[in-house]
Each structure stands twice: as C-alpha cells, then as structure tokens.
Design a protein around this motif. Structure first.
Motif, mmCIF file in Angstrom:
data_model
loop_
_atom_site.group_PDB
_atom_site.id
_atom_site.type_symbol
_atom_site.label_atom_id
_atom_site.label_comp_id
_atom_site.label_asym_id
_atom_site.label_seq_id
_atom_site.Cartn_x
_atom_site.Cartn_y
_atom_site.Cartn_z
ATOM 1 N N ALA A 41 0.825 -1.209 0.000
ATOM 2 C CA ALA A 41 0.000 0.000 0.000
ATOM 3 C C ALA A 41 0.858 1.257 0.000
ATOM 4 O O ALA A 41 0.579 2.212 -0.745
ATOM 5 C CB ALA A 41 -0.933 -0.011 1.212
ATOM 6 N N VAL A 42 1.896 1.271 0.822
ATOM 7 C CA VAL A 42 2.768 2.446 0.897
ATOM 8 C C VAL A 42 3.479 2.675 -0.425
ATOM 9 O O VAL A 42 3.570 3.807 -0.923
ATOM 10 C CB VAL A 42 3.786 2.289 2.049
ATOM 11 C CG1 VAL A 42 4.807 3.428 2.022
ATOM 12 C CG2 VAL A 42 3.069 2.264 3.392
ATOM 13 N N ARG A 43 3.989 1.608 -1.026
ATOM 14 C CA ARG A 43 4.727 1.767 -2.261
ATOM 15 C C ARG A 43 3.811 2.101 -3.451
ATOM 16 O O ARG A 43 4.181 2.870 -4.334
ATOM 17 C CB ARG A 43 5.535 0.504 -2.574
ATOM 18 C CG ARG A 43 6.647 0.249 -1.580
ATOM 19 C CD ARG A 43 7.832 1.215 -1.579
ATOM 20 N NE ARG A 43 7.760 2.342 -2.426
ATOM 21 C CZ ARG A 43 7.678 3.606 -1.969
ATOM 22 N NH1 ARG A 43 7.619 3.848 -0.670
ATOM 23 N NH2 ARG A 43 7.662 4.616 -2.801
ATOM 24 N N VAL A 44 2.616 1.518 -3.483
ATOM 25 C CA VAL A 44 1.661 1.878 -4.538
ATOM 26 C C VAL A 44 1.292 3.350 -4.422
ATOM 27 O O VAL A 44 1.220 4.075 -5.433
ATOM 28 C CB VAL A 44 0.405 0.983 -4.468
ATOM 29 C CG1 VAL A 44 -0.704 1.543 -5.350
ATOM 30 C CG2 VAL A 44 0.748 -0.436 -4.895
ATOM 31 N N LEU A 45 1.081 3.816 -3.212
ATOM 32 C CA LEU A 45 0.789 5.233 -2.995
ATOM 33 C C LEU A 45 1.929 6.100 -3.515
ATOM 34 O O LEU A 45 1.701 7.135 -4.165
ATOM 35 C CB LEU A 45 0.565 5.491 -1.505
ATOM 36 C CG LEU A 45 0.301 6.949 -1.109
ATOM 37 C CD1 LEU A 45 -0.995 7.458 -1.740
ATOM 38 C CD2 LEU A 45 0.234 7.073 0.421
ATOM 39 N N GLY A 46 3.166 5.686 -3.251
ATOM 40 C CA GLY A 46 4.313 6.447 -3.723
ATOM 41 C C GLY A 46 4.390 6.510 -5.237
ATOM 42 O O GLY A 46 4.676 7.574 -5.813
ATOM 43 N N VAL A 47 4.125 5.380 -5.904
ATOM 44 C CA VAL A 47 4.180 5.357 -7.370
ATOM 45 C C VAL A 47 3.036 6.161 -7.970
ATOM 46 O O VAL A 47 3.215 6.872 -8.969
ATOM 47 C CB VAL A 47 4.158 3.902 -7.872
ATOM 48 C CG1 VAL A 47 4.037 3.857 -9.391
ATOM 49 C CG2 VAL A 47 5.425 3.169 -7.426
ATOM 50 N N VAL A 48 1.851 6.087 -7.360
ATOM 51 C CA VAL A 48 0.718 6.873 -7.844
ATOM 52 C C VAL A 48 1.014 8.366 -7.715
ATOM 53 O O VAL A 48 0.740 9.153 -8.641
ATOM 54 C CB VAL A 48 -0.563 6.496 -7.081
ATOM 55 C CG1 VAL A 48 -1.681 7.487 -7.380
ATOM 56 C CG2 VAL A 48 -1.007 5.088 -7.450
ATOM 57 N N ALA A 49 1.578 8.766 -6.583
ATOM 58 C CA ALA A 49 1.937 10.176 -6.405
ATOM 59 C C ALA A 49 2.965 10.610 -7.442
ATOM 60 O O ALA A 49 2.873 11.718 -8.000
ATOM 61 C CB ALA A 49 2.479 10.394 -4.994
ATOM 62 N N LEU A 50 3.922 9.743 -7.722
ATOM 63 C CA LEU A 50 4.932 10.051 -8.733
ATOM 64 C C LEU A 50 4.288 10.206 -10.104
ATOM 65 O O LEU A 50 4.619 11.137 -10.860
ATOM 66 C CB LEU A 50 5.980 8.939 -8.762
ATOM 67 C CG LEU A 50 7.133 9.101 -9.761
ATOM 68 C CD1 LEU A 50 8.019 10.268 -9.374
ATOM 69 C CD2 LEU A 50 7.951 7.811 -9.839
ATOM 70 N N ALA A 51 3.366 9.323 -10.437
ATOM 71 C CA ALA A 51 2.704 9.380 -11.742
ATOM 72 C C ALA A 51 1.847 10.634 -11.867
ATOM 73 O O ALA A 51 1.842 11.294 -12.925
ATOM 74 C CB ALA A 51 1.849 8.133 -11.932
ATOM 75 N N LEU A 52 1.118 10.993 -10.817
ATOM 76 C CA LEU A 52 0.279 12.192 -10.867
ATOM 77 C C LEU A 52 1.126 13.455 -10.996
ATOM 78 O O LEU A 52 0.786 14.374 -11.744
ATOM 79 C CB LEU A 52 -0.609 12.264 -9.614
ATOM 80 C CG LEU A 52 -1.691 11.179 -9.508
ATOM 81 C CD1 LEU A 52 -2.433 11.291 -8.192
ATOM 82 C CD2 LEU A 52 -2.661 11.271 -10.679
ATOM 83 N N TRP A 53 2.236 13.486 -10.256
ATOM 84 C CA TRP A 53 3.150 14.617 -10.370
ATOM 85 C C TRP A 53 3.709 14.680 -11.792
ATOM 86 O O TRP A 53 3.865 15.758 -12.373
ATOM 87 C CB TRP A 53 4.275 14.469 -9.360
ATOM 88 C CG TRP A 53 5.098 15.708 -9.127
ATOM 89 C CD1 TRP A 53 5.712 16.490 -10.055
ATOM 90 C CD2 TRP A 53 5.403 16.292 -7.864
ATOM 91 N NE1 TRP A 53 6.391 17.518 -9.468
ATOM 92 C CE2 TRP A 53 6.224 17.429 -8.120
ATOM 93 C CE3 TRP A 53 5.105 15.973 -6.546
ATOM 94 C CZ2 TRP A 53 6.720 18.232 -7.104
ATOM 95 C CZ3 TRP A 53 5.596 16.770 -5.534
ATOM 96 C CH2 TRP A 53 6.387 17.895 -5.800
ATOM 97 N N GLY A 54 3.984 13.513 -12.356
ATOM 98 C CA GLY A 54 4.523 13.463 -13.702
ATOM 99 C C GLY A 54 3.550 13.990 -14.742
ATOM 100 O O GLY A 54 3.958 14.600 -15.740
ATOM 101 N N LEU A 55 2.241 13.759 -14.531
ATOM 102 C CA LEU A 55 1.247 14.284 -15.457
ATOM 103 C C LEU A 55 1.301 15.801 -15.516
ATOM 104 O O LEU A 55 1.157 16.414 -16.586
ATOM 105 C CB LEU A 55 -0.150 13.822 -15.040
ATOM 106 C CG LEU A 55 -0.472 12.341 -15.243
ATOM 107 C CD1 LEU A 55 -1.864 12.028 -14.705
ATOM 108 C CD2 LEU A 55 -0.380 11.963 -16.720
ATOM 109 N N ALA A 56 1.524 16.419 -14.358
ATOM 110 C CA ALA A 56 1.598 17.880 -14.306
ATOM 111 C C ALA A 56 2.936 18.402 -14.801
ATOM 112 O O ALA A 56 3.023 19.522 -15.314
ATOM 113 C CB ALA A 56 1.345 18.353 -12.876
ATOM 114 N N ASP A 57 3.969 17.565 -14.690
ATOM 115 C CA ASP A 57 5.322 17.998 -15.041
ATOM 116 C C ASP A 57 5.771 17.512 -16.416
ATOM 117 O O ASP A 57 6.879 17.810 -16.859
ATOM 118 C CB ASP A 57 6.297 17.493 -13.963
ATOM 119 C CG ASP A 57 7.586 18.293 -13.909
ATOM 120 O OD1 ASP A 57 7.552 19.493 -14.238
ATOM 121 O OD2 ASP A 57 8.631 17.713 -13.545
ATOM 122 N N GLY A 58 4.928 16.718 -17.060
ATOM 123 C CA GLY A 58 5.272 16.217 -18.386
ATOM 124 C C GLY A 58 6.327 15.130 -18.380
ATOM 125 O O GLY A 58 7.062 14.969 -19.363
#
Length: 396
Positions: free
Chosen positions: A40-57
């Motif tokens: 759960a912790v690691r999935v949350l981390g990857v999801v946060a990374l992916a969402l940040w990436g959407l905003a950052d290209g």
C-alpha cells in the motif's frame, strides 16, 4: 497414533515436504499484514509520482527505470561490462563500479519475457521489495513481536527515500538478501546465512556489512560455547563463515584481474570521486553549507546525522541482538565516512532497517486508532517527497 494412511510427521500426511509447505503458508499468513502495508505504501508512492509526472510532463516509468544508476545496470545487462565515460576534470566513470547480481537478473528476466532490461529491473525490485518486507517483518517479529514487525515494515517502506525500492536500483534486492541473512543468523541457520550474505556481496559494496554480522556473531557463539565448557559448534557455524564473503571477494577480485591492479575496484570508485576518508569530505560539505547562504540545509544535515546516531544508540539501549547492531553500524559507518555525491547518503543508509526498530516498537505500543493516522501521515509524506525527489535534476 495417527489415523491410517496419514503420516504422523505432518498434518494431512505428505511427510517432511508437506510439513515445510504448511509452515511456509503459516509464515506467509503471519506476515500478510506487513506485506499488504508495504504494498500500500509503495503503490501510494508510485501513484503520487505518476500524478506529479502528469503535471510535469514526465513519465513515471522513465523516472523509475531509465535514469541515473538504472541506465548503468540496464547497459550491463544488455552489453556486459566494459563501458566507461570520460568526464571533464579527469573523472572516469566505469561500469565496473556496479556489482553484478541485479544486471544478471535483468538479463535473465528479459531473456524469457518481452521486457527491456530497465523494465525487468522494475520487476526485480517489485518482487525483491516484497521479499525485503517479509524479511524485515521476520526479524522484527522474532525479537519484538508481530505488531512491532508490521510497524517496522511500515516505517521502512515510508522512509522519505523509500521510493528507491520501486526503482530499477539494487537497494530492494540487497535489503531482501541482507534481512533474510540476518534472520538466518538470529535463528542459527548458518549455511543459509552465509549463502545469502554471499549473494548480498554480489549486489552492493555494502555487502561487507552482512559479512561482518555473520563473522562477528559466529565468533561470539564459538567463544561463548568455549567459556561454558561446551564443544564449540564449528561444524554448524563454519559453513556460514566460509560462504559469507565469497560473493563480495569474487567480484572485487574479478575487477582486480580485469583492471590489472590489486586495488582495481578502489581505483574504479576513485574514478567516480568515491572512496573513504573517515568522513572528512562530508564534514567539509556540511561546514560549507553552514557558512553559506544555504545554511538551513547544513542545519538539516546536522540534525539528520544526529538523529541517525541517536536511533542507533537507542537500539543499543534497547538490547538489539548483536548481528543487527553490527550490520546497522557497518552500513552507517560506510555511508557516513564515504566521500562522493552527498545527495545519495540517505539512499545508502536505506538498507539499515534495524535502525528503525526503536520507532517501530514505539508505534506498535500505540492503540490502533492512533497508530493508523501516524502511519498514514508517514506514507503520505513519503509519497510526496519521493515524487518531488525524482522530479529533481540530481540522482537519488
């Protein structure tokens, strides 16, 4: 007497093999909360990374598997050793600085599955991360109980640099091997401890810390037996002692032969600007931060080092078993006394999971209604920091 047709050696028959399977399933059920929490912790981390990436290209997959050390590991997996990069200032970056187990696994996996070496590295890290979580739980639960074992996994997964265990890096693989080697030392499985230590020594230079834990604990076991007037258990202990350093020594010796120098591996590290100077370079770096416009960063570094030392001393007062103290102390010593890229020091200390045992025990003592919000806050902070960190310009 066992019923007719059923072996008395294991429930339901089947003999020793079935008994081992039953024990394995029971151990997995016991560790399940820790494994689910880690996931759960690691999935949350990857999801946060992916969402940040959407905003950052930026694509999360690229950030996790195709930057910095991940590229070096993938190149070794695809082409073997032999690549060097000449840099301004005389530095020479050679792929011989990277130990071989991760690229070997990447090459093997990409040979049987339609995966690139980088993607294979992500798969290895995902599986190794679960194995590391299970091993960390096993160590924590063995000494401090199941609840502390689960808390230890949660705190380790939620470290600010925990996102590294989701990258095509070697930290998850190394921590898995180190954790299970330590568990085997604690439970007297010396041959297994030596074999796992040897594999850890093929994964990262800090494999020497696992060797130190095996050797020093074995020495104490033999000395204590002698003092009690008992026959020292050489036959049981020596296989682990002999096996433990073989992986690390084999790779360092191979690099020496490859470079034509006894100090070949040290020379390779020197080409990267790495080495050991007793912490002088790190101390100078902190002093420069404190005396310059970035003095808050210097203060944060000092507080971080003080916290690490305090946690280690808390572990000593807690009465942690010798193998854990030796392993953690060696990892910290190697990380804090090395020169090189100082931004990587938190990552270098990531495998020192016993350092977190005082925090885990304290968290385990809280009632669930209090422990859950604390763990949730740690996981959210870790996810946010990991996304911020990997979207920066410097390597972890």
């Amino acid at each position: 007497m066992a019923p007719s047709g059923i072996s008395a050696g294991a429930p339901g028959g089947g003999g020793p093999a079935r008994a081992r399977a039953v024990r394995a399933r029971a151990a997995l059920r016991r560790a399940a909360p820790a494994l689910l929490l880690y996931t759960a912790v690691r999935v949350l981390g990857v999801v946060a990374l992916a969402l940040w990436g959407l905003a950052d290209g930026k694509e999360a997959r690229h950030l996790l598997s195709a930057r910095w050390d991940s590229i070096w590991y993938a190149r070794i997996a695809e082409q073997g050793y032999g690549y060097t990069l000449q840099l301004a200032g005389g530095k020479v970056h050679s792929d011989l600085a990277f130990f071989p187990l991760l690229p070997w696994l990447e090459r093997s996996l990409s040979a049987v599955l339609p995966l690139s070496a980088g993607d294979a590295g992500l798969v290895v890290s995902a599986v190794a991360g679960l194995a590391a979580a299970w091993g960390i739980f096993a160590v924590g639960a063995l000494r401090y109980g199941r609840r502390a074992g689960v808390a230890l996994v949660g705190v380790w997964a939620a470290l600010p640099v925990g996102v590294v265990t989701s990258m095509a890096y070697s930290e998850a693989l190394f921590t898995a091997l180190a954790a299970w080697a330590l568990y085997c030392v604690l439970t007297g499985r010396w041959a297994w401890a030596g074999a796992l230590a040897a594999l850890a020594g093929l994964t990262r230079p800090v494999g020497a810390a696992v060797v130190a834990a095996v050797w020093l604990t074995a020495a104490v076991v033999l000395l204590r037996a002698r003092r009690r007037g008992e026959a020292p258990p050489f036959a049981r202990v020596l296989p682990g002692v002999v096996l433990a350093p073989l992986g690390w020594l084999a790779y360092v010796a191979w690099v020496g032969v490859r470079t034509g120098s006894v100090t070949g591996y040290l020379d390779v590290q020197g080409g990267w600007g790495n080495g050991f100077d007793g912490g002088l370079a790190f101390g100078s770096f902190i002093r420069e931060q404190l005396t310059g416009p970035a003095w808050p960063a210097g203060v944060a570094l000092l507080l971080g080092v003080a916290l690490v030392i305090r946690l280690y001393l808390a572990g000593v007062r807690q009465g942690q078993p010798l193998p854990l103290l030796v392993y953690t102390g060696t990892v910290l010593l190697l990380a804090l006394t090395a020169k090189g890229y100082f931004g990587s020091k938190p990552r270098l200390m990531l495998p020192a999971f016993p350092l977190l045992l005082p925090l885990a025990v304290a968290l385990a003592r809280l009632r669930t209604v209090r422990a859950v919000p604390v763990m949730t806050a740690l996981a959210l902070a870790s996810a946010a920091y990991g996304a911020f960190w990997l979207h920066g310009s410097g390597p972890p």
